[in-house]
Design an enzyme around this catalytic site. Structure first.
Site, short mmCIF file in Angstrom:
data_model
loop_
_atom_site.label_atom_id
_atom_site.label_comp_id
_atom_site.label_asym_id
_atom_site.label_seq_id
_atom_site.Cartn_x
_atom_site.Cartn_y
_atom_site.Cartn_z
N ALA A 24 0.80 -1.23 0.00
CA ALA A 24 0.00 0.00 0.00
C ALA A 24 0.83 1.28 0.00
O ALA A 24 0.30 2.36 -0.26
CB ALA A 24 -0.94 0.00 1.21
N GLY A 27 4.12 3.04 -5.36
CA GLY A 27 3.64 3.98 -6.37
C GLY A 27 2.24 3.68 -6.84
O GLY A 27 1.47 4.58 -7.17
N ILE A 28 1.88 2.40 -6.92
CA ILE A 28 0.51 2.02 -7.24
C ILE A 28 -0.32 1.97 -5.97
O ILE A 28 -1.47 2.43 -5.93
CB ILE A 28 0.47 0.63 -7.93
CG1 ILE A 28 1.19 0.67 -9.26
CG2 ILE A 28 -0.98 0.16 -8.13
CD1 ILE A 28 1.44 -0.70 -9.88
N ASN A 108 10.18 -9.88 -8.08
CA ASN A 108 8.76 -9.89 -7.71
C ASN A 108 8.22 -11.29 -7.41
O ASN A 108 7.27 -11.44 -6.63
CB ASN A 108 7.94 -9.21 -8.80
CG ASN A 108 8.11 -7.70 -8.79
OD1 ASN A 108 8.79 -7.16 -7.92
ND2 ASN A 108 7.52 -7.02 -9.74
N SER A 132 0.91 -7.26 -9.32
CA SER A 132 2.38 -7.39 -9.38
C SER A 132 2.81 -8.06 -10.68
O SER A 132 2.34 -9.15 -11.02
CB SER A 132 2.88 -8.23 -8.21
OG SER A 132 2.36 -7.76 -6.98
N ASP A 164 -4.77 -2.60 -19.70
CA ASP A 164 -4.77 -2.79 -21.16
C ASP A 164 -6.11 -2.36 -21.76
O ASP A 164 -6.17 -1.80 -22.85
CB ASP A 164 -4.49 -4.25 -21.51
CG ASP A 164 -3.19 -4.75 -20.88
OD1 ASP A 164 -2.24 -3.96 -20.79
OD2 ASP A 164 -3.15 -5.92 -20.46
N HIS A 191 -0.91 -10.19 -20.10
CA HIS A 191 -0.66 -8.80 -19.69
C HIS A 191 0.81 -8.42 -19.90
O HIS A 191 1.47 -7.91 -19.01
CB HIS A 191 -1.07 -8.61 -18.23
CG HIS A 191 -0.89 -7.20 -17.72
ND1 HIS A 191 -1.50 -6.12 -18.30
CD2 HIS A 191 -0.15 -6.70 -16.69
CE1 HIS A 191 -1.15 -5.01 -17.63
NE2 HIS A 191 -0.33 -5.35 -16.67
#
Length: 331
Positions: A24, A27-28, A108, A132, A164, A191
């Site tokens: 949280a 950046g996202i 990640n 992620s 997308d 994605h």
């Protein structure tokens, strides 16, 4: 004298859900947390990160909507997740110029694996939305962890491909000079790069000149690179991804609440190409109280789209295997 009117809110008159955001303070994660605070179905917002989440929670908590917000650091992850109806995972490192989503894999993958373990132990019934990157590999990682824990529910694991879809709406509107709000473009496959296949033949843009069409498809597939380059090493698409994440999490909540005709493309455990060894594929999905209610076929495709799907499938087989192999080698 002024009389005070008391309003009572019963749980039956409105849907009340706990949503946890893992990552949280990123950046996202920060803008995503703000947008989820604005969703009136979210009554309990749990914000988790390795550091900084209590600060994000304190900041977001001042937004006057009817929900509580609490921030958690590593020792509190169990409390953050317990009772969560939806878990959104944007945790991880952002892309830098020259990096593909696959370049992010090694870092990640470990982060997502460890968070998946925590979710399986503390919120095994939650709908889990993976942001992620690389999504084509991180979703299979989460699935493998859940399988190892005996908590895998294919109807409640989603790879968020909504960015997308948003980009496709925006970019076709720039060609057509229209309002992007009214442009609906189904995007299928996966994605990243050539796994992103916008079905333009099912829109008003089916008759574009070949050159214009190819440039448009390439821009939808690689739109993230525009942002990475424009940010000059300082990050990737965070604000638009937060909007995409909030839109998709909102759709999942609408489905859980029993609303009708909630349809979004998303990367899920899918029967569409299982006989070709492709366990996960993004297509339109109707969302409902159990998560995935119905997985839709691709509909009628142009010959060009058939070729794009074939390329996407070849890449997806490798991406998915990469995630499965990672968990097998790093349980």
């Amino acid at each position: 004298m002024f009389s005070v009117v008391k309003r009572s809110f019963s749980s039956s008159s409105a849907s009340a859900y706990k949503v946890a955001v893992l990552g949280a303070n990123g950046g996202i994660g920060q803008p995503l947390s703000l947008l989820l605070k604005l969703n009136h179905k979210v009554t309990d917002l749990a914000l988790y990160d390795l550091r900084g989440a209590p600060g994000v929670a304190a900041d977001v908590s001042h937004v006057p909507t009817n929900s509580t917000v609490k921030g958690y650091e590593p020792e509190g992850i169990s409390e953050a997740l317990t009772g969560a109806d939806v878990v959104v995972i944007p945790a991880g490192v952002p892309r830098k110029p020259g990096m593909t989503r696959d370049d992010l894999f090694n870092t990640n993958a470990s982060i997502v694996r460890d968070l998946a373990k925590a979710v399986s132990e503390n919120a095994p019934d939650a709908a889990v939305c993976i942001i992620s990157n690389p999504v084509n590999s991180t979703v299979p990682i989460v699935a493998e962890v859940f399988k190892s824990k005996g908590t895998y529910n294919p109807k409640k694991l989603f790879g968020v491909t909504t960015l997308d879809v948003l980009r496709a709406s925006r970019f076709v509107s720039e060609i057509g000079g229209t309002n992007p709000v009214n442009e609906k473009v189904t995007v299928v496959g996966g994605h990243s790069g050539n796994t992103i296949v916008p079905l333009l033949s099912q829109t008003n843009y089916k008759s574009l000149d070949t050159d214009v069409r190819d440039k448009l498809i390439n821009r939808i597939q690689f739109g993230g690179d525009e942002v990475v380059q424009a940010k000059n090493g300082a990050g990737s698409a965070t604000l638009s991804m937060a909007q995409a994440g909030a839109r998709f999490a909102g759709a999942v909540l609408n489905g859980l609440a029993g609303e009708k005709d909630v349809v979004e493309p998303t990367f899920v455990d899918s029967p569409l190409f299982k006989d070709e060894g492709i366990e996960f594929f993004s297509s339109k999905v109707t969302l409902g109280p159990e998560g995935v209610k119905q997985i839709h076929g691709l509909g009628e495709l142009s010959s060009h789209e058939e070729e794009l799907i074939k390329e996407a499938k070849d890449t997806l087989i490798k991406n998915i295997k990469k995630g499965v192999d990672f968990v097998a080698q790093n349980p």
